[in-house]
Scaffold this motif. Structure first.
Motif, short mmCIF file in Angstrom:
data_model
loop_
_atom_site.label_atom_id
_atom_site.label_comp_id
_atom_site.label_asym_id
_atom_site.label_seq_id
_atom_site.Cartn_x
_atom_site.Cartn_y
_atom_site.Cartn_z
N UNK A 186 14.02 23.84 37.47
CA UNK A 186 15.45 23.91 37.26
C UNK A 186 15.79 23.79 35.77
N UNK A 187 15.04 22.94 35.05
CA UNK A 187 15.28 22.79 33.62
C UNK A 187 14.96 24.08 32.87
N UNK A 188 13.83 24.72 33.23
CA UNK A 188 13.48 25.98 32.59
C UNK A 188 14.52 27.05 32.88
N UNK A 189 14.99 27.09 34.14
CA UNK A 189 16.02 28.04 34.50
C UNK A 189 17.31 27.81 33.75
N UNK A 190 17.66 26.54 33.55
CA UNK A 190 18.88 26.22 32.81
C UNK A 190 18.78 26.66 31.36
N UNK A 191 17.60 26.46 30.75
CA UNK A 191 17.40 26.90 29.37
C UNK A 191 17.52 28.42 29.27
N UNK A 192 16.90 29.14 30.23
CA UNK A 192 16.99 30.61 30.22
C UNK A 192 18.44 31.07 30.41
N UNK A 219 21.59 39.27 35.09
CA UNK A 219 20.44 38.40 34.91
C UNK A 219 20.75 36.98 35.38
N UNK A 220 21.94 36.48 35.05
CA UNK A 220 22.34 35.13 35.49
C UNK A 220 22.43 35.06 37.01
N UNK A 221 23.01 36.10 37.62
CA UNK A 221 23.10 36.12 39.08
C UNK A 221 21.72 36.18 39.71
N UNK A 222 20.84 37.00 39.15
CA UNK A 222 19.49 37.09 39.69
C UNK A 222 18.73 35.78 39.58
N UNK A 223 18.84 35.11 38.43
CA UNK A 223 18.19 33.81 38.27
C UNK A 223 18.74 32.79 39.24
N UNK A 224 20.07 32.79 39.41
CA UNK A 224 20.70 31.83 40.32
C UNK A 224 20.26 32.06 41.76
N UNK A 279 17.94 29.49 43.85
CA UNK A 279 18.50 28.92 45.07
C UNK A 279 17.51 29.01 46.22
N UNK A 280 16.86 30.15 46.33
CA UNK A 280 15.91 30.33 47.42
C UNK A 280 14.60 29.61 47.15
N UNK A 281 14.07 29.77 45.93
CA UNK A 281 12.75 29.23 45.62
C UNK A 281 12.75 27.72 45.50
N UNK A 282 13.88 27.13 45.07
CA UNK A 282 13.93 25.68 44.86
C UNK A 282 14.72 25.00 45.97
N UNK A 283 15.98 25.37 46.10
CA UNK A 283 16.84 24.65 47.02
C UNK A 283 16.39 24.80 48.47
N UNK A 284 16.21 26.07 48.91
CA UNK A 284 15.85 26.29 50.31
C UNK A 284 14.40 25.90 50.56
N UNK A 285 13.49 26.37 49.71
CA UNK A 285 12.06 26.14 49.93
C UNK A 285 11.72 24.65 49.86
N UNK A 343 15.22 35.57 47.50
CA UNK A 343 14.34 35.60 46.34
C UNK A 343 14.02 37.04 45.94
N UNK A 344 13.69 37.87 46.93
CA UNK A 344 13.46 39.30 46.67
C UNK A 344 14.65 39.92 45.95
N UNK A 345 15.83 39.73 46.51
CA UNK A 345 17.00 40.40 45.98
C UNK A 345 17.38 39.84 44.62
N UNK A 346 17.23 38.53 44.42
CA UNK A 346 17.50 37.95 43.11
C UNK A 346 16.60 38.51 42.04
N UNK A 347 15.31 38.68 42.38
CA UNK A 347 14.38 39.28 41.41
C UNK A 347 14.80 40.71 41.09
N UNK A 348 15.24 41.44 42.12
CA UNK A 348 15.64 42.82 41.88
C UNK A 348 16.87 42.89 40.99
N UNK A 349 17.83 41.99 41.17
CA UNK A 349 19.02 41.98 40.30
C UNK A 349 18.60 41.67 38.85
N UNK A 350 17.66 40.73 38.68
CA UNK A 350 17.15 40.45 37.33
C UNK A 350 16.47 41.69 36.75
N UNK A 351 15.74 42.42 37.59
CA UNK A 351 15.11 43.66 37.12
C UNK A 351 16.17 44.68 36.71
#
Length: 550
Positions: free
Chosen positions: A144-150, A172-177, A181-187, A216-224
């Protein structure tokens, strides 16, 4: 068939949410943003989106035999969904680097920002496949800290960028969020929260893995999409060389990266073993990593039948060699992280054992592995049929041994007697007298400049000055609690020997000598004094002690 019950089930709701996500949000992105893409960017974005949809549909609808269900299981690692997610993350990093290279007219600090995204996403791609975060204590906080810095860096770059480019930073912000959310909060919290709220004890029944992986899939795609948009503006017509590299990158990542690293780890980094359970499961090797707070074990198993590999679990214990007590442990289920080895599937397992703060340093410990099968709430150990490692009972095997190092004393004592293997005897406290039939206590202070690699024994020789009679007493320098094979660089420790004296021991003055010899061949180790002068017969004169009659 209860239509109302089906319509209200979590599975139906989540399927509908997934369809809405791809049709509404995905369709909007394609319609509004793709016109600003270069042909290369469109090809990559469409290919990744189609790949996601195909994998999710197959995961939901394809019915494979039970032994092959893991191939498209969204809640497994080292399979097709994991490879796709890892590839997309790596592609984001590759596009970020290509954008930084192409954006030559931008300020250097913006190019540095883009270049910094490359290792971040490549690390996330590696973590997606190899679950690196499981070896990091309290990993959600760090991620979460790394994500906040990014995110903060992205906001800062957006604030000084033209308004027309803000959409890419927002994406990019939406994709990271969405990904976090999926990789940290849900998982991380899925076992404690959402499934309980909807009254399902088994989180798979409430369909959370599908929601987690889809977001997670869709967030990565939005970042892409965000990086492809910036790449299209920086290089509307990329060179054929760059275009070919980007288009080939997903295939190269899938074909080379995922299989190669676990294969290299198993082939060159793992310690080989030959341990077989019940004639069906074998432990082929292991790798051990340790820091001040944790011990991370990765071990490799193979099974004659994949069905036998299901529903198994394993436990790892840190066991005190002297007492046999477990001071720390961890349990997990066997997972299907595989690597090809000579046309055989070898499964990689990883588990982390947290070292308790009260654990004693400089104590010989075993790392003990147990495989078990849960049946009706009972955990039944699997029986070891053959093993090249020490076995404790029918189901426990010692994979390795270790000692927790003590804090280094910066004001170490002056070395008085230095042995040629790097050990040193720093101080000896020898009493002036002792009584026959009692015990003689001698305190030794040892240190080491090297890591030990074999068993060394310390001897004491007692010579009667008048009669010339002699006798001896041998044991390990620090006793059985820390054999010399477990000594480490910068070790400093003491041990008091309580030497039993025979009641028939002749009274008088005895000269006392000590030294070290190798257990394997009984050869003495040469020893010098503090000035470098060697001692005769490789033994150190410690002084004398008077033995008195009781």
């Amino acid at each position: 068939m209860d239509i109302a019950a089906i319509a209200s089930s979590p599975e139906v709701h989540i399927r509908a949410l997934i369809a809405l996500l791809y049709l509404a949000l995905g369709g909007t992105i394609v319609r509004r943003l793709f016109p600003r893409f270069s042909s290369t960017a469109k090809t990559l974005a469409i290919a990744m989106l189609m790949g996601q949809i195909l994998v999710i549909v197959l995961a939901l609808e394809l019915r494979l035999p039970i032994e092959y269900q893991w191939i498209f299981d969204l809640d497994h690692e080292y399979n097709i969904p994991t490879a796709l997610a890892s590839t997309q993350l790596a592609l984001v990093g590759a596009v970020a680097l290509a954008t930084a290279w192409a954006a030559k007219e931008r300020p250097n600090w913006r190019r540095l920002y883009l270049a910094a995204l490359t290792p971040l996403f490549l690390y996330l791609a590696r973590d997606e496949f190899f679950i690196v975060h499981e070896g990091i204590p309290n990993w959600p906080t760090y991620y979460a800290a790394v994500g906040a810095v990014a995110a903060l860096a992205t906001v800062a770059v957006a604030a000084s960028s033209p308004r027309s480019t803000w959409i890419w930073h927002v994406c990019l912000l939406v994709g990271l969020a969405m990904t976090s959310t999926s990789a940290i909060a849900i998982d991380y919290y899925r076992h404690d929260g959402p499934c309980v709220l909807i009254e399902h004890l088994n989180y798979k029944r409430c369909f959370l893995p599908v929601l987690e992986e889809t977001l997670e899939f869709f967030g990565i795609w939005i970042a892409l999409v965000a990086l492809l948009g910036q790449f299209s503006e920086a290089a509307p017509a990329p060179s054929p060389h760059v275009r070919r590299l980007l288009l080939a990158f997903p295939a190269l990542w899938i074909l080379v990266h995922p299989p190669l690293i676990p294969f290299l780890e198993f082939q060159f980094l793992a310690q080989p073993t030959a341990i077989e359970y019940d004639g069906t499961i074998s432990v082929r090797g292991y790798r051990l990593d340790r820091d001040a707070e944790t011990i991370t074990l990765a071990f490799f198993t193979s099974a004659k039948s994949r069905r036998r590999h299901n529903m198994l679990g394993y436990s790892v214990h840190l066991v005190d060699q002297q007492t046999g007590a477990s001071i720390a442990s961890a349990d997990a289920l066997i997972d299907d992280h595989y690597v090809w080895k000579e046309l055989e599937l070898v499964y990689r397992q990883q588990i982390m054992v947290k070292i308790p703060p009260e654990a004693q340093a400089n104590q010989a410990l075993w790392l003990v592995l147990t495989l078990w099968l849960e049946e009706d709430g009972d955990y039944l150990p699997r029986t070891i049929t053959t093993s090249d490692r020490q076995v404790l009972g029918e189901g426990q095997v010692v994979l390795s041994e270790l000692a927790l190092p003590a804090e280094t004393n910066t004001s170490a004592a002056r070395k008085q007697y230095v042995f040629d293997n790097g050990f040193a005897l720093d101080r000896v406290k020898l009493p002036a007298s002792a009584i026959a039939g009692a015990s003689l206590s001698i305190n030794f202070a040892w240190s080491s400049d090297v890591d030990g690699d074999e068993d060394i024994v310390q001897f004491l020789h007692f010579h009667h000055e008048e009669s010339g009679e002699s006798w001896g007493y041998d044991q390990q320098p620090l006793g059985p609690r820390l054999p010399t094979r477990l000594w480490y660089e910068d070790l400093a420790d003491t041990e008091t020997w309580d030497i039993p004296l025979s009641p028939d021991l002749a009274p008088g003055k005895y000269q006392v000598y000590t030294g070290l010899y190798r257990l394997r061949d009984s050869a003495r180790l040469a020893v010098n004094n503090a000035t470098g002068k060697p001692f005769t017969d490789a033994r150190v004169p410690l002084g004398s002690v008077i033995i008195e009659k009781r």
